[in-house]
Design a protein around this motif. Structure first.
Motif, PDB file in Angstrom:
ATOM      1  N   LYS A   1       0.826  -1.196   0.000  1.00 27.41           N
ATOM      2  CA  LYS A   1       0.000   0.000   0.000  1.00 27.41           C
ATOM      3  C   LYS A   1       0.874   1.266   0.000  1.00 27.41           C
ATOM      4  O   LYS A   1       2.041   1.231   0.389  1.00 27.41           O
ATOM      5  CB  LYS A   1      -0.920  -0.013   1.216  1.00 27.41           C
ATOM      6  N   PRO A   2       0.303   2.374  -0.433  1.00 27.72           N
ATOM      7  CA  PRO A   2       1.082   3.617  -0.511  1.00 27.72           C
ATOM      8  C   PRO A   2       1.723   4.018   0.812  1.00 27.72           C
ATOM      9  O   PRO A   2       2.815   4.570   0.829  1.00 27.72           O
ATOM     10  CB  PRO A   2       0.040   4.656  -0.960  1.00 27.72           C
ATOM     11  N   SER A   3       1.026   3.756   1.904  1.00 21.63           N
ATOM     12  CA  SER A   3       1.601   4.139   3.202  1.00 21.63           C
ATOM     13  C   SER A   3       2.887   3.385   3.477  1.00 21.63           C
ATOM     14  O   SER A   3       3.809   3.907   4.107  1.00 21.63           O
ATOM     15  CB  SER A   3       0.595   3.871   4.319  1.00 21.63           C
ATOM     16  N   TRP A   4       2.957   2.125   2.995  1.00 21.23           N
ATOM     17  CA  TRP A   4       4.197   1.367   3.210  1.00 21.23           C
ATOM     18  C   TRP A   4       5.323   1.954   2.369  1.00 21.23           C
ATOM     19  O   TRP A   4       6.476   1.976   2.767  1.00 21.23           O
ATOM     20  CB  TRP A   4       3.984  -0.115   2.860  1.00 21.23           C
ATOM     21  N   VAL A   5       4.991   2.396   1.159  1.00 20.89           N
ATOM     22  CA  VAL A   5       5.989   3.035   0.301  1.00 20.89           C
ATOM     23  C   VAL A   5       6.516   4.310   0.987  1.00 20.89           C
ATOM     24  O   VAL A   5       7.713   4.570   1.018  1.00 20.89           O
ATOM     25  CB  VAL A   5       5.383   3.370  -1.072  1.00 20.89           C
TER      26      VAL A   5
ATOM     27  N   PHE B   1      -4.134   9.182   4.004  1.00 22.77           N
ATOM     28  CA  PHE B   1      -3.965   9.919   5.246  1.00 22.77           C
ATOM     29  C   PHE B   1      -2.702   9.473   5.983  1.00 22.77           C
ATOM     30  O   PHE B   1      -2.031  10.277   6.626  1.00 22.77           O
ATOM     31  CB  PHE B   1      -5.212   9.755   6.125  1.00 22.77           C
ATOM     32  N   HIS B   2      -2.385   8.169   5.862  1.00 22.56           N
ATOM     33  CA  HIS B   2      -1.116   7.719   6.432  1.00 22.56           C
ATOM     34  C   HIS B   2       0.058   8.357   5.694  1.00 22.56           C
ATOM     35  O   HIS B   2       1.084   8.695   6.303  1.00 22.56           O
ATOM     36  CB  HIS B   2      -1.010   6.198   6.360  1.00 22.56           C
ATOM     37  N   ALA B   3      -0.073   8.489   4.378  1.00 22.49           N
ATOM     38  CA  ALA B   3       0.988   9.164   3.620  1.00 22.49           C
ATOM     39  C   ALA B   3       1.150  10.606   4.099  1.00 22.49           C
ATOM     40  O   ALA B   3       2.269  11.102   4.262  1.00 22.49           O
ATOM     41  CB  ALA B   3       0.672   9.134   2.126  1.00 22.49           C
TER      42      ALA B   3
ATOM     43  N   GLY C   1       4.061  14.502   7.652  1.00 23.64           N
ATOM     44  CA  GLY C   1       4.078  15.244   8.907  1.00 23.64           C
ATOM     45  C   GLY C   1       5.255  14.854   9.773  1.00 23.64           C
ATOM     46  O   GLY C   1       5.865  15.697  10.444  1.00 23.64           O
ATOM     47  N   GLU C   2       5.603  13.544   9.752  1.00 25.48           N
ATOM     48  CA  GLU C   2       6.754  13.097  10.534  1.00 25.48           C
ATOM     49  C   GLU C   2       8.040  13.716  10.003  1.00 25.48           C
ATOM     50  O   GLU C   2       8.913  14.122  10.767  1.00 25.48           O
ATOM     51  CB  GLU C   2       6.855  11.573  10.494  1.00 25.48           C
ATOM     52  N   MET C   3       8.151  13.797   8.671  1.00 31.07           N
ATOM     53  CA  MET C   3       9.316  14.479   8.095  1.00 31.07           C
ATOM     54  C   MET C   3       9.378  15.925   8.563  1.00 31.07           C
ATOM     55  O   MET C   3      10.447  16.450   8.919  1.00 31.07           O
ATOM     56  CB  MET C   3       9.238  14.446   6.569  1.00 31.07           C
ATOM     57  N   VAL C   4       8.234  16.605   8.535  1.00 28.23           N
ATOM     58  CA  VAL C   4       8.183  17.999   8.953  1.00 28.23           C
ATOM     59  C   VAL C   4       8.646  18.146  10.400  1.00 28.23           C
ATOM     60  O   VAL C   4       9.439  19.026  10.746  1.00 28.23           O
ATOM     61  CB  VAL C   4       6.761  18.559   8.784  1.00 28.23           C
ATOM     62  N   LEU C   5       8.156  17.251  11.275  1.00 37.49           N
ATOM     63  CA  LEU C   5       8.540  17.348  12.688  1.00 37.49           C
ATOM     64  C   LEU C   5      10.014  17.038  12.896  1.00 37.49           C
ATOM     65  O   LEU C   5      10.658  17.595  13.789  1.00 37.49           O
ATOM     66  CB  LEU C   5       7.673  16.413  13.536  1.00 37.49           C
TER      67      LEU C   5
END
Length: 886
Positions: free
Chosen positions: A101-105, A306-308, A313-317
């Motif tokens: 899934k895209p979130s895993w990518v 939304f996970h993507a 967001g994690e990158m931003v933080l």
């Protein structure tokens, strides 16, 4: 249509960015195999993703890992060109078919980012780190977009909501970099939140919350679509946002759930369910909030997009966390410290406890950094941080404010006594010796503290008050703490007024110089000391005591120093036109001396007065400069010596490092402080100190100047002790420049100089030392001991025991005797024989080396005999000439 044909341009990537990446490609490609392995370990560690690879053989997994490693290397070289984009779209389609899934990518790109972040931090120069980080960030985003594009095409999803979500993702990520002051990654979440309600008919609300500086409160930073009240969500309240963060999984909450918090219930009739997607880690975390107009929305469209968004967001933080933390120590930086301080103030009022706000500075760090290098300095900082953290309490904050200065927040204090215990403990931990690069290094710390709310100021003023207290601790001797008080405020205000007065006087040309004569023990006027005065419009002529501390202030030290040097040399020129030749001594503040521009200032001002010989200027250095930075003072004074400018060590005897100065600093004069001269007739301790300084200085060939000579008895005693120069009110008070010529004309010698034997009391130990050194040299030629120092060096004639005396006191006493020049020549010839002997010995000619040693011995004996004749001693009975030295 190829929607990404101009993708690099959309992302703000240019050829220069790709060339920049290429330059560091080797570093970034290192350990790609391990990174690929970590990626598949990441997938296999989660049940839902591990199920996809359940039936894969080991060989197939290894092949996939190899492909992943190739992808990492290929991405760095790709330039996101057309062939690469097509390849990535195919991979995106393959991922869809495999059920990836895209979130895993997106998770894979997080792993890439973390790996490259470590490379950036550890191996890329700081000056290029941000630019490379920005280019890599855009490269990763672009590659992720392409894969998602391929995934979308393969899925053939026609659902309008999914297309809308993808459109938001693609549109936001493709925004090129804006103004230089705005970092694009900091705007990603805001742009996502604004785009979602606008592009999706099913999304009514989008926003995100982020934990604050203390990590225990979630604050709403952005909201779009439906309005929300200002959210402040403390930890441990059972709010679903904290629930999502603690479990690390998405939480979907219906607005009809009776256990939902009020902020969700208040969305009734407008939103059916709220999805909370957590991101971040440690004390900086957040969650995306999505409000859907229909129940089951997240299950129907899936939460992948939304996970993507959450991964972004994690990158931003991560980037925000880096901007709030010191890269070397990992401690909060000044910005985060201020944020935490404001929160700690609120908590202190709520809990009715005291909050300590402190600044800590390391005493002696610069010297270690200069002597052992920056790598050792970094190691020292890390070791000190580790020690301090071991002594801090839970809830205390340690931050690096810059350089070797740290900030401390000490909440929950009951009283001032408890603060003292903590401070003493912290200072004691710094005081313990540290092993740095195999060397035992000892430093200390100075602490300045203020207490809130006793000090009822805002955050900025609290830090300013702690800074005042820190400087008070340093002024009091360092290695201690000082508490800010009202009296300190008043003292600082007085200092400020004094500094303003001095600056105004400099601007208005109301600073003047008076000059106090310095007389030789023979009664000659040889030099004057320039002393600054301030002409006050109301108080009249003010002495330096009225503004002394302001002279060394950072904003004034250099301008005052340049003014005094220029005025003193200009006055020297005026006297020379009148036929009066005097050496001028000028006091230089510690701050100006250690300023990187001091030597340039000195050269410039001397160049403005080319007719004045440089040895007619003498700079007086007080003990404070070497104590602050001994290594820096050594370099600067050696440079002055090479320029021909004389150096005097002022106020000698008052500091705890005076003997070190004699040993390590190049100077031509020593000034004995008036506090010892004043009571030397009545106080045997003062007399002993003065005698010791005079004797040591004469043996080193230095001029000795006694300050504060006020009576004929003082002058007579100092002269008999061998003091070469005298200064004080007995001869003259400081005079205006126009009075010096007339005074020197009227002045008559008033001292009785003893015969030559009076000055010979220090010669015997010098000659004994010289003889022993000659014996050591001859034994060294036979490999019986090492060669003595100041024998073979290029300038050894100036620094050996006898050479110092010959060029110092010997020249003053016998310089006019015709045979004295022959003594200097013979002494130089001795060192020439020594160098010749060493060269022959190194070449293997031992016999030739011994012969040169014999010539050296003969020269030494002749020199001693001639010197004894000159000083009126019986050479035939002198033990140093009894027998051969060989």
């Amino acid at each position: 249509m190829d929607t990404t044909s101009t993708l690099p341009n959309f992302l703000g990537l240019h050829d220069s960015d790709f060339q920049f990446i290429k330059r560091y490609r080797v570093l970034l490609e290192a350990e790609t195999g391990a990174l690929a392995h970590d990626f598949y370990e990441y997938l296999l560690s989660h049940p839902v993703t591990a199920a996809v690879f359940r039936d894969f053989s080991r060989a197939r997994l290894d092949a996939l890992m190899q492909k992943q490693a190739e992808h990492i290397s290929g991405l760095l070289a790709s330039h996101l060109n057309k062939s690469w984009r097509e390849s990535m779209r195919k991979i995106g389609a393959l991922h869809h078919r495999l059920g990836i899934k895209p979130s895993w990518v997106a998770g894979a790109y997080i792993l890439y980012w973390r790996h490259w972040q470590k490379v950036l931090q550890d191996q890329v120069p700081e000056a290029e780190r941000n630019a490379l980080r920005d280019a890599l960030f855009r490269l990763l985003i672009g590659d992720l977009m392409i894969q998602l594009d391929g995934y979308a095409r393969a899925s053939r999803e026609t659902d309008a909501d999914r297309l809308a979500l993808f459109d938001v993702l693609l549109g936001v990520l493709a925004v090129p970099q804006g103004a230089e002051s705005q970092r694009p990654e900091a705007l990603l979440l805001q742009q996502i939140c604004e785009a979602l309600p606008r592009k999706s008919a099913s999304v009514r609300l989008a926003g995100y919350v982020v934990s604050g500086a203390m990590g225990d409160v979630l604050t709403l930073e952005c909201i779009a679509g439906l309005p929300l009240p200002t959210l402040q969500l403390p930890k441990n309240t059972g709010d679903p946002c904290w629930e999502a963060l603690e479990c690390g999984q998405t939480v979907i909450r219906s607005v009809e759930d009776p256990h939902a918090p009020e902020w969700i219930k208040n969305l009734h009739n407008r939103v059916k369910e709220v999805g909370i997607f957590p991101f971040g880690e440690e004390d900086l975390r957040g969650a995306i909030l999505i409000g859907a107009r229909e129940k089951g929305y997240f299950r129907r469209v899936g939460s992948d997009y939304f996970h993507a968004f959450a991964h972004l967001g994690e990158m931003v933080l991560q980037l925000r966390n880096q901007s709030l933390r010191d890269p070397l120590t990992g401690l909060p930086n000044r910005t985060l410290f201020l944020d935490r301080l404001e929160i700690a103030q609120t908590q202190a009022l709520r809990n009715e406890r005291l909050l300590g706000v402190a600044l800590l500075d390391l005493d002696g760090f610069k010297q270690v950094n200069d002597r052992l290098g920056h790598a050792a300095g970094d190691q020292l900082l890390l070791a000190v941080v580790q020690r301090l953290q071991g002594y801090l309490r839970a809830g205390d904050t340690l931050a690096r404010m810059g350089g070797d200065e740290f900030g401390l927040l000490l909440p929950g204090l009951d009283n001032v006594d408890s603060l003292g215990v903590i401070c003493e403990r912290l200072l004691a931990s710094i005081r313990e010796a540290l092993d740095i690069h195999g060397e035992a290094v000892s430093i200390s710390g100075s602490l300045g503290i203020t207490l809130y709310p006793l000090d009822d100021s805002n955050a900025s003023m609290l830090i300013q008050h702690a800074d005042m207290a820190l400087y008070a601790a340093k002024d009091a001797g360092r290695d201690q703490f000082h508490l800010h008080t009202l009296a300190l405020d008043e003292a600082v205000q007085a200092e400020t007024e004094m500094r303003v007065m001095l600056q105004q006087a400099l601007n208005d040309k109301r600073l003047i110089l008076h000059y106090q004569p310095i007389v030789s023990s023979a009664g000659e006027v040889l030099s004057v000391e320039a002393l600054i005065r301030l002409q006050h419009p109301e108080k009249g002529l003010l002495p330096p005591a009225a503004f002394f501390s302001a002279l060394d202030h950072p904003s004034l030290a250099r301008s005052i120093g340049r003014f005094v040097l220029e005025m003193a040399l200009r006055q020297e020129e005026a006297w020379r036109r009148e036929g009066l030749v005097l050496r001028i001594s000028v006091n230089i503040s510690a701050r100006h001396l250690l300023d990187a521009r001091f030597l340039d200032d000195l050269r410039e001002i001397l160049a403005n007065h080319p007719d004045i010989p440089q040895n007619q200027l003498e700079i007086e250095v007080t003990e404070s400069a070497p104590l602050i930075d001994m290594a820096g003072a050594q370099v600067l004074l050696a440079a002055c010596h090479r320029m021909g400018v004389r150096v005097a060590l002022d106020d000698f005897g008052t500091g705890n490092a005076s003997l070190t100065y004699l040993q390590q600093l190049q100077a031509q004069s020593i000034k004995i402080d008036r506090s010892f001269v004043r009571d030397m007739i009545n106080d045997p301790k003062d007399l002993a100190i003065v005698a010791a300084v005079i004797t040591a200085s004469r043996m080193l060939g230095l001029d000795v100047i006694a300050e504060g000579v006020e009576t004929a008895e003082h002058a007579a005693l100092l002269t008999k002790m061998g003091c070469s120069h005298l200064q004080g009110y007995y001869f003259s008070k400081p005079l205006p420049p126009e009075a010096i010529h007339a005074w020197s004309t009227r002045f008559h010698p008033i001292l009785r100089v003893g015969d030559v034997s009076t000055f010979m009391d220090i010669l015997p130990p010098i000659l004994e030392g010289h003889t022993l050194r000659v014996q050591m040299f001859l034994r060294a030629l036979r490999h019986e001991n090492p060669f003595p120092a100041y024998t073979l060096e290029e300038d050894a004639e100036d620094y050996c025991h006898l050479g110092r005396w010959l060029r110092g006191e010997g020249a003053r006493i016998f310089g006019q005797v015709p045979d004295f020049a022959d003594l200097l020549t013979r002494h130089e010839r001795m060192h020439q024989f020594a160098r010749a002997a060493k060269s022959l010995l190194d070449a293997g000619d031992t016999e030739g080396a011994i012969h040169q040693g014999c010539l050296l011995d003969q020269e030494s004996r002749l020199l001693l005999a001639e010197l004894l004749d000159m000083t009126g001693q019986n050479r035939n009975r002198h033990p140093l000439l009894a027998g051969s030295l060989l």
